[in-house]
Design a protein around this motif. Structure first.
Motif, PDB file in Angstrom:
ATOM      1  N   ILE A   1       0.736  -1.298  -0.226  1.00  0.00           N
ATOM      2  CA  ILE A   1      -0.020   0.245  -0.196  1.00  0.00           C
ATOM      3  C   ILE A   1       0.865   1.164   0.065  1.00  0.00           C
ATOM      4  O   ILE A   1       0.677   2.205  -0.733  1.00  0.00           O
ATOM      5  CB  ILE A   1      -1.044   0.143   1.262  1.00  0.00           C
ATOM      6  CG1 ILE A   1      -2.204  -1.089   0.730  1.00  0.00           C
ATOM      7  CG2 ILE A   1      -1.606   1.290   1.360  1.00  0.00           C
ATOM      8  CD1 ILE A   1      -2.978  -1.322   2.384  1.00  0.00           C
ATOM      9  N   GLN A   2       1.620   1.336   0.691  1.00  0.00           N
ATOM     10  CA  GLN A   2       3.001   2.512   0.863  1.00  0.00           C
ATOM     11  C   GLN A   2       3.659   2.616  -0.720  1.00  0.00           C
ATOM     12  O   GLN A   2       3.350   3.815  -0.778  1.00  0.00           O
ATOM     13  CB  GLN A   2       3.986   2.208   1.913  1.00  0.00           C
ATOM     14  CG  GLN A   2       3.548   2.443   3.314  1.00  0.00           C
ATOM     15  CD  GLN A   2       4.399   1.894   4.328  1.00  0.00           C
ATOM     16  OE1 GLN A   2       5.351   1.258   4.221  1.00  0.00           O
ATOM     17  NE2 GLN A   2       4.368   2.294   5.562  1.00  0.00           N
ATOM     18  N   GLN A   3       3.931   1.486  -1.202  1.00  0.00           N
ATOM     19  CA  GLN A   3       4.323   1.599  -2.414  1.00  0.00           C
ATOM     20  C   GLN A   3       3.497   2.289  -3.396  1.00  0.00           C
ATOM     21  O   GLN A   3       3.915   2.980  -4.408  1.00  0.00           O
ATOM     22  CB  GLN A   3       5.116   0.288  -3.027  1.00  0.00           C
ATOM     23  CG  GLN A   3       6.206  -0.326  -2.231  1.00  0.00           C
ATOM     24  CD  GLN A   3       6.467  -1.756  -2.486  1.00  0.00           C
ATOM     25  OE1 GLN A   3       5.647  -2.489  -3.114  1.00  0.00           O
ATOM     26  NE2 GLN A   3       7.681  -2.072  -2.025  1.00  0.00           N
TER      27      GLN A   3
ATOM     28  N   TYR B   1       2.223   9.645 -11.037  1.00  0.00           N
ATOM     29  CA  TYR B   1       2.033   9.421 -12.553  1.00  0.00           C
ATOM     30  C   TYR B   1       3.433   9.372 -13.496  1.00  0.00           C
ATOM     31  O   TYR B   1       3.568   8.739 -14.415  1.00  0.00           O
ATOM     32  CB  TYR B   1       1.238  10.565 -12.993  1.00  0.00           C
ATOM     33  CG  TYR B   1       0.899  10.679 -14.476  1.00  0.00           C
ATOM     34  CD1 TYR B   1      -0.150   9.842 -14.935  1.00  0.00           C
ATOM     35  CD2 TYR B   1       1.611  11.505 -15.306  1.00  0.00           C
ATOM     36  CE1 TYR B   1      -0.473   9.650 -16.346  1.00  0.00           C
ATOM     37  CE2 TYR B   1       1.187  11.414 -16.744  1.00  0.00           C
ATOM     38  CZ  TYR B   1       0.249  10.490 -17.281  1.00  0.00           C
ATOM     39  OH  TYR B   1       0.040  10.416 -18.603  1.00  0.00           O
ATOM     40  N   ALA B   2       4.191  10.316 -13.047  1.00  0.00           N
ATOM     41  CA  ALA B   2       5.813  10.534 -13.572  1.00  0.00           C
ATOM     42  C   ALA B   2       6.267   9.129 -13.665  1.00  0.00           C
ATOM     43  O   ALA B   2       7.097   8.817 -14.538  1.00  0.00           O
ATOM     44  CB  ALA B   2       6.506  11.296 -12.863  1.00  0.00           C
ATOM     45  N   ASP B   3       6.067   8.161 -12.457  1.00  0.00           N
ATOM     46  CA  ASP B   3       6.665   6.955 -12.510  1.00  0.00           C
ATOM     47  C   ASP B   3       6.108   5.891 -13.332  1.00  0.00           C
ATOM     48  O   ASP B   3       6.658   4.858 -13.693  1.00  0.00           O
ATOM     49  CB  ASP B   3       6.390   6.263 -11.160  1.00  0.00           C
ATOM     50  CG  ASP B   3       7.310   7.171 -10.040  1.00  0.00           C
ATOM     51  OD1 ASP B   3       8.299   7.848 -10.326  1.00  0.00           O
ATOM     52  OD2 ASP B   3       6.694   7.249  -8.819  1.00  0.00           O
ATOM     53  N   LEU B   4       5.075   6.127 -14.080  1.00  0.00           N
ATOM     54  CA  LEU B   4       4.349   4.984 -14.906  1.00  0.00           C
ATOM     55  C   LEU B   4       5.326   4.725 -16.033  1.00  0.00           C
ATOM     56  O   LEU B   4       5.129   3.697 -16.569  1.00  0.00           O
ATOM     57  CB  LEU B   4       3.099   5.933 -15.458  1.00  0.00           C
ATOM     58  CG  LEU B   4       2.101   5.070 -16.151  1.00  0.00           C
ATOM     59  CD1 LEU B   4       1.707   3.880 -15.001  1.00  0.00           C
ATOM     60  CD2 LEU B   4       0.716   5.790 -16.413  1.00  0.00           C
ATOM     61  N   ASN B   5       5.818   5.709 -16.826  1.00  0.00           N
ATOM     62  CA  ASN B   5       6.966   5.333 -18.024  1.00  0.00           C
ATOM     63  C   ASN B   5       8.144   5.118 -17.612  1.00  0.00           C
ATOM     64  O   ASN B   5       9.118   4.938 -18.490  1.00  0.00           O
ATOM     65  CB  ASN B   5       6.699   6.762 -18.842  1.00  0.00           C
ATOM     66  CG  ASN B   5       4.945   6.636 -19.576  1.00  0.00           C
ATOM     67  OD1 ASN B   5       4.738   5.424 -19.635  1.00  0.00           O
ATOM     68  ND2 ASN B   5       4.778   7.887 -19.775  1.00  0.00           N
TER      69      ASN B   5
END
Length: 63
Positions: A47-49, A55-59
């Motif tokens: 859950i913490q992760q 959103y920037a981590d998505l790609n």
């Protein structure tokens, strides 16, 4: 807590995955409590992760 049969089966399956075998000095209930505690630690970490994921981590490529 009232669980329907699907919720009950899902939770039981998750806890069962952490029950790796009895130690000679542990009862089945003690083993269950240890498995449940380990599952909760891992779910809280997950859950913490998810909460920290932006959103920037998505790609981004994972390391």
């Amino acid at each position: 807590m009232s669980l329907n049969r699907y919720e009950h089966a899902r939770i039981k399956h998750k806890i069962d995955g952490y029950m790796v075998g009895r130690h000679p000095t542990e009862t089945r209930e003690q083993e269950f409590e240890k498995a449940k505690a380990e599952l909760l630690v891992n779910l809280k970490r997950e859950i913490q992760q998810v909460e920290a994921f932006a959103y920037a981590d998505l790609n981004k490529k994972p390391s």
